[in-house]
Design an enzyme around this catalytic site. Sequence first.
Site: not given
Ligand code: NAD
Length: 505
Positions: A232, A266
């Site tokens: 997501e 999001c």
């Molecule tokens: P991010 O991708 O920076 O981080 C998300 C998670 O992934 C964190 O827990 C982070 O520590 C982890 N992570 C980072 N690198 C990784 C790797 N290589 N392997 C596995 N895990 C890793 O995102 P963010 O800044 O925390 O969140 C914001 C984003 O989330 C926005 O783009 C937003 O639109 C999206 N979002 C989407 C939804 C949806 O329902 N589609 C809901 C909420 C947020």
Amino acid sequence: MTFAMKSPVDGAALDPVDATAAADLPGLVAAARKAQRAWGEVPVHKRADRLRPLKQRILERADDIASIVHREVGKPMAEALLAEVLPSADVVAYWCDAIEELLEVTDVELDAIAYPSKAATVSREARGVVALIQPWNFPVALPLRTLVPALLGGNAVIFKPSEVTPRSGALLGDLFKDLLPEGILTVVQGGGDVGSALVGADVDLVVFTGSVATGRKVAVACAEKLIPCALELGGKDAAIVLADAEMERAVNGIVWGALGNAGQNCAAIERVYVVESVAKDFTDKVVAAVKALTPAEIGPLATTAQCDIVKRHVDAAKEAGNEILCGGEAGEGSHYPATVVRVKDASTALVTDETFGPVIPIITVKDADDAIAKANDSRYGLTASIWSRDTKKATALARGLRAGVITINNHAFTGAIPMMPWSGVGETGYGVTNSPHALDMLTRPRALLVDKNRGKRELWWYPYTPVLTALARAMAVLRGGGGIGARIGALFKLLSLIPKRLGGG
Ligand code: NAD
């Protein structure tokens, strides 16, 4: 430093957090796998009984939950209560009530002539150990949407909150205290290194919510291991305002849909397409409504890094000749004011990329068709809304929108309704949370066939004889491979061939 240590609200220090060593993950996953075997055998209604008290705990600790989220990411208290606490209680209630029926074993109807003495069923089985990796923008409500059905489905879960919200993540783990057997829910803390190590450990499914860039890395890692993942990812939601929109409602709804959670949603409205006949009236009213908001109603952005992205997008839009109607200058710390931009050049990042900030770009379009075409011209596709008094026409237009969730005269709040699927298209990813559809990923179908046929052999087993070949040909004709006359002939042929075959021919 892995964890955010200062509150974006006032810069005050936040409690220290112990990180999980990436090297510990294989052991934690192995312990979860061991515990899951017994948990998967617990009858579904008993699993539901164990989780039911969670609703009460969430409601009793409403203020605790909201304050921790408020301190960690700056979300206004009212919003934290409305968006993190109430929907979370609803999620627990829905799944605990619905799960038994949703996981019921179903019978498969089999043709008694083609498959004599056979009975088949399909059950939904746990995947095993689920890795749940989450973002910071809804640090309680979002993980719970997966945690609850995943656990009720018989899985063990290893949950990694964002490094921006480790305290909200720990609180979530605490809410489950003593409800589950040891090892069924494990909270691990850390940044991308811990997330990546978790994906690389011996897990059976990864449920990931976050950015497109990280989601892509997770998808590649899962593909290498041939394990499924649910993604997501980001969004760039469009709102379409038609000439016959209920103007006050459209203005209030769109301002809320764009600025809620300081736009760090999001499903925040990040593009407004308004038809030209009402564009001026709409825009003036949006600017007036935004100016009436207080900074406390918007709150700070969660991090200074997020604030920098917003600043970059707005500054680039300004340079490209787009008109800033209010806001547009970054404040102290991670505060960014609510901003409205009249877009003239839609090729700017503010219109094409995810901004994740309190900015409302307004784009004038010729008519509804023009609006739909422009709304669809995005690599994202999470939610979209149409604002019109003619709900019949709007419903017909909605069919042409490329998005996972569409609302008419409202925006995105359906994420709080546990019965409605939340999902997207394009680079928003293909994960589904909420609704029975979420179980397609959190469990797997298992087919079981019991044969009570005592015959020495089935028709289709060895030996392959001319009688068997003739039988197969007659069946093909009978199933539609010939006209009515040929089918009657094939039926007689079949009736004469079956006894021969059963007699060993
Ligand atoms: P991010 O991708 O920076 O981080 C998300 C998670 O992934 C964190 O827990 C982070 O520590 C982890 N992570 C980072 N690198 C990784 C790797 N290589 N392997 C596995 N895990 C890793 O995102 P963010 O800044 O925390 O969140 C914001 C984003 O989330 C926005 O783009 C937003 O639109 C999206 N979002 C989407 C939804 C949806 O329902 N589609 C809901 C909420 C947020």
